[in-house]
Design an enzyme around this catalytic site. Structure first.
Site, PDB file in Angstrom:
ATOM      1  N   LYS A 155      -3.035  -3.922   7.103  1.00  0.00           N
ATOM      2  CA  LYS A 155      -1.680  -4.382   7.471  1.00  0.00           C
ATOM      3  C   LYS A 155      -1.525  -4.401   8.989  1.00  0.00           C
ATOM      4  O   LYS A 155      -1.092  -5.396   9.566  1.00  0.00           O
ATOM      5  CB  LYS A 155      -0.601  -3.474   6.844  1.00  0.00           C
ATOM      6  N   ARG A 183       8.617   0.587   0.936  1.00  0.00           N
ATOM      7  CA  ARG A 183       7.526   1.244   0.227  1.00  0.00           C
ATOM      8  C   ARG A 183       7.985   1.771  -1.119  1.00  0.00           C
ATOM      9  O   ARG A 183       7.180   2.359  -1.850  1.00  0.00           O
ATOM     10  CB  ARG A 183       7.065   2.431   1.060  1.00  0.00           C
ATOM     11  N   ARG A 236     -11.641   4.935  10.613  1.00  0.00           N
ATOM     12  CA  ARG A 236     -10.657   4.331  11.527  1.00  0.00           C
ATOM     13  C   ARG A 236     -10.435   5.202  12.761  1.00  0.00           C
ATOM     14  O   ARG A 236     -10.417   6.421  12.692  1.00  0.00           O
ATOM     15  CB  ARG A 236      -9.317   4.158  10.814  1.00  0.00           C
ATOM     16  N   ARG A 290      -6.419   9.725  12.980  1.00  0.00           N
ATOM     17  CA  ARG A 290      -5.118  10.093  12.408  1.00  0.00           C
ATOM     18  C   ARG A 290      -5.249  11.302  11.488  1.00  0.00           C
ATOM     19  O   ARG A 290      -6.199  11.402  10.725  1.00  0.00           O
ATOM     20  CB  ARG A 290      -4.545   8.906  11.624  1.00  0.00           C
ATOM     21  N   ARG A 316      -2.346   9.468  -0.450  1.00  0.00           N
ATOM     22  CA  ARG A 316      -1.668   8.225  -0.025  1.00  0.00           C
ATOM     23  C   ARG A 316      -1.935   7.107  -1.015  1.00  0.00           C
ATOM     24  O   ARG A 316      -1.046   6.313  -1.316  1.00  0.00           O
ATOM     25  CB  ARG A 316      -2.142   7.823   1.378  1.00  0.00           C
TER      26      ARG A 316
HETATM   27  P1  AP5 Z   1      -5.393  -0.934   9.284  1.00  0.00           P
HETATM   28  O1  AP5 Z   1      -5.083  -2.305   9.778  1.00  0.00           O
HETATM   29  O2  AP5 Z   1      -5.125   0.205  10.194  1.00  0.00           O
HETATM   30  O3  AP5 Z   1      -4.749  -0.710   7.822  1.00  0.00           O
HETATM   31  P2  AP5 Z   1      -3.267  -0.423   7.385  1.00  0.00           P
HETATM   32  O4  AP5 Z   1      -3.019  -1.209   6.152  1.00  0.00           O
HETATM   33  O5  AP5 Z   1      -2.314  -0.608   8.528  1.00  0.00           O
HETATM   34  O6  AP5 Z   1      -3.430   1.093   6.974  1.00  0.00           O
HETATM   35  P3  AP5 Z   1      -2.459   2.332   7.250  1.00  0.00           P
HETATM   36  O7  AP5 Z   1      -3.272   3.565   6.967  1.00  0.00           O
HETATM   37  O8  AP5 Z   1      -1.811   2.235   8.591  1.00  0.00           O
HETATM   38  O9  AP5 Z   1      -1.434   2.152   6.138  1.00  0.00           O
HETATM   39  P4  AP5 Z   1      -0.501   3.195   5.605  1.00  0.00           P
HETATM   40  O10 AP5 Z   1       0.371   2.332   4.802  1.00  0.00           O
HETATM   41  O11 AP5 Z   1      -1.135   4.328   4.876  1.00  0.00           O
HETATM   42  O12 AP5 Z   1       0.064   3.937   6.906  1.00  0.00           O
HETATM   43  P5  AP5 Z   1       1.412   3.857   7.755  1.00  0.00           P
HETATM   44  O13 AP5 Z   1       1.100   4.100   9.166  1.00  0.00           O
HETATM   45  O14 AP5 Z   1       2.183   2.631   7.369  1.00  0.00           O
HETATM   46  O15 AP5 Z   1      -6.942  -0.940   8.853  1.00  0.00           O
HETATM   47  C1  AP5 Z   1      -7.543   0.248   8.332  1.00  0.00           C
HETATM   48  C2  AP5 Z   1      -8.971   0.370   8.871  1.00  0.00           C
HETATM   49  O16 AP5 Z   1      -9.780  -0.678   8.306  1.00  0.00           O
HETATM   50  C3  AP5 Z   1      -9.087   0.226  10.387  1.00  0.00           C
HETATM   51  O17 AP5 Z   1     -10.111   1.047  10.803  1.00  0.00           O
HETATM   52  C4  AP5 Z   1      -9.461  -1.259  10.587  1.00  0.00           C
HETATM   53  O18 AP5 Z   1     -10.180  -1.471  11.773  1.00  0.00           O
HETATM   54  C5  AP5 Z   1     -10.311  -1.516   9.343  1.00  0.00           C
HETATM   55  N1  AP5 Z   1     -10.197  -2.894   8.829  1.00  0.00           N
HETATM   56  C6  AP5 Z   1      -9.106  -3.714   8.847  1.00  0.00           C
HETATM   57  N2  AP5 Z   1      -9.400  -4.899   8.239  1.00  0.00           N
HETATM   58  C7  AP5 Z   1     -10.707  -4.790   7.830  1.00  0.00           C
HETATM   59  C8  AP5 Z   1     -11.580  -5.664   7.138  1.00  0.00           C
HETATM   60  N3  AP5 Z   1     -11.200  -6.885   6.735  1.00  0.00           N
HETATM   61  N4  AP5 Z   1     -12.837  -5.232   6.876  1.00  0.00           N
HETATM   62  C9  AP5 Z   1     -13.250  -4.003   7.260  1.00  0.00           C
HETATM   63  N5  AP5 Z   1     -12.468  -3.124   7.918  1.00  0.00           N
HETATM   64  C10 AP5 Z   1     -11.203  -3.516   8.195  1.00  0.00           C
HETATM   65  O19 AP5 Z   1       2.203   5.091   7.169  1.00  0.00           O
HETATM   66  C11 AP5 Z   1       1.757   6.405   7.396  1.00  0.00           C
HETATM   67  C12 AP5 Z   1       2.666   7.400   6.724  1.00  0.00           C
HETATM   68  O20 AP5 Z   1       4.000   7.290   7.260  1.00  0.00           O
HETATM   69  C13 AP5 Z   1       2.837   7.234   5.216  1.00  0.00           C
HETATM   70  O21 AP5 Z   1       1.800   7.848   4.476  1.00  0.00           O
HETATM   71  C14 AP5 Z   1       4.203   7.905   4.999  1.00  0.00           C
HETATM   72  O22 AP5 Z   1       4.093   9.306   5.009  1.00  0.00           O
HETATM   73  C15 AP5 Z   1       4.978   7.487   6.250  1.00  0.00           C
HETATM   74  N6  AP5 Z   1       5.740   6.223   6.053  1.00  0.00           N
HETATM   75  C16 AP5 Z   1       5.599   5.057   6.763  1.00  0.00           C
HETATM   76  N7  AP5 Z   1       6.443   4.116   6.295  1.00  0.00           N
HETATM   77  C17 AP5 Z   1       7.138   4.677   5.283  1.00  0.00           C
HETATM   78  C18 AP5 Z   1       8.137   4.215   4.394  1.00  0.00           C
HETATM   79  N8  AP5 Z   1       8.621   2.954   4.447  1.00  0.00           N
HETATM   80  N9  AP5 Z   1       8.616   5.071   3.468  1.00  0.00           N
HETATM   81  C19 AP5 Z   1       8.174   6.356   3.386  1.00  0.00           C
HETATM   82  N10 AP5 Z   1       7.225   6.856   4.192  1.00  0.00           N
HETATM   83  C20 AP5 Z   1       6.703   6.035   5.128  1.00  0.00           C
HETATM   84 MG    MG Z   2      -1.071   0.675   9.633  1.00  0.00          MG
END
Ligand code: AP5
Ligand code: MG
Length: 215
Positions: free
Chosen positions: A13, A88, A127, A159, A170
């Site tokens: 994402k 979410r 990552r 992270r 997660r």
């Molecule tokens: P990356 O692009 O970083 O993936 P991502 O989908 O953004 O993954 P996140 O871990 O950030 O998602 P998340 O939803 O768990 O975390 P968030 O920060 O939103 O890519 C991942 C890796 O793969 C990278 O190393 C990248 O280089 C690699 N990659 C990318 N594309 C690739 C490809 N095609 N091939 C190979 N490798 C690739 O949320 C974190 C926490 O915050 C949550 O757990 C929760 O506690 C809280 N939170 C956030 N929003 C909410 C909400 N709305 N409600 C409740 N809690 C929330």
């Molecule tokens: Mg992210």
């Protein structure tokens, strides 16, 4: 254009959102980045959110609804936005639907990035992040200089929720609480599903194709 990006943890994402923001001139709003900034700054919100995030659990809905309500009312998002990590849960989606009309905004498209669970663990454990929000992967998407961000030269970090135990929690939270949103938005006929496996640029081409239909 106002876009929602759905997908499991590690589906890309953040990676895709950065490219979309540049090409389509929309604001990238990542609730994960907003929460992590609050944790770093030790704000009351950050202190409360940290206990959930470390364990791989979702932060309570009401805190997120307040964040999004404030963020979408700011003038810099008037030209369009891309929400990464919100909604979410179904209650978060319902709250968004109530907020948008008063701001004169509406969701144009929901992009659902689909990646099998078996690939996600590898992506998350390798990552490395920069605090400017750009993410890298030691093997799949390495920075030009090891340990440094290509964009701002900041130090990359691992992270705290990218450890095996939190990753599994997660994924479980995603399947139980977030995946039902795919059906929720499918019923509204505004979803485009993207195959999130394979080359990052190839996936971005598919994302662009879906967005170009909406421009
Ligand atoms: P990356 O692009 O970083 O993936 P991502 O989908 O953004 O993954 P996140 O871990 O950030 O998602 P998340 O939803 O768990 O975390 P968030 O920060 O939103 O890519 C991942 C890796 O793969 C990278 O190393 C990248 O280089 C690699 N990659 C990318 N594309 C690739 C490809 N095609 N091939 C190979 N490798 C690739 O949320 C974190 C926490 O915050 C949550 O757990 C929760 O506690 C809280 N939170 C956030 N929003 C909410 C909400 N709305 N409600 C409740 N809690 C929330
Ligand atoms: Mg992210």
């Amino acid at each position: 254009m106002d876009i929602i990006l759905l997908g499991p943890p590690g589906s890309g994402k953040g990676t895709q959102a950065k490219m979309v923001a540049d090409k389509y001139h929309v604001k990238h709003i990542s609730t994960g980045d907003i929460l992590r900034e609050n944790v770093r700054n030790g704000t009351p919100l950050g202190k409360e959110a940290d206990s959930y995030m470390k364990k791989g659990q979702l932060v309570p809905d009401q805190l997120l609804v307040n964040i999004i309500k404030d963020r979408l009312a700011q003038p810099d998002v008037k030209g369009g936005w891309m929400l990464d990590g919100y909604p979410r849960t179904i209650p978060q989606a319902e709250a968004l639907e109530k907020i948008l009309p008063s701001l004169g905004q509406k969701i144009d498209v929901v992009l659902n990035i689909d990646v099998p669970d078996k690939d996600l663990v590898d992506r998350l454990s390798g990552r490395r992040m920069c605090k400017c929000g750009v993410s890298y992967h030691l093997q799949f998407n390495p920075p030009k200089v090891p340990g440094k961000c290509d964009v701002c030269n900041g130090e990359l970090y691992h992270r705290s929720d990218d450890q095996a135990e939190a990753i599994m929690k997660r994924l479980d939270a995603y399947h139980k609480q977030t995946q039902p949103l795919i059906d929720y938005y499918n019923k509204k006929g505004i979803t485009a599903t993207i195959n999130g496996s394979g080359d990052i640029k190839k996936i971005f081409a598919e994302v662009s194709k879906a967005l170009d239909k909406k421009v």
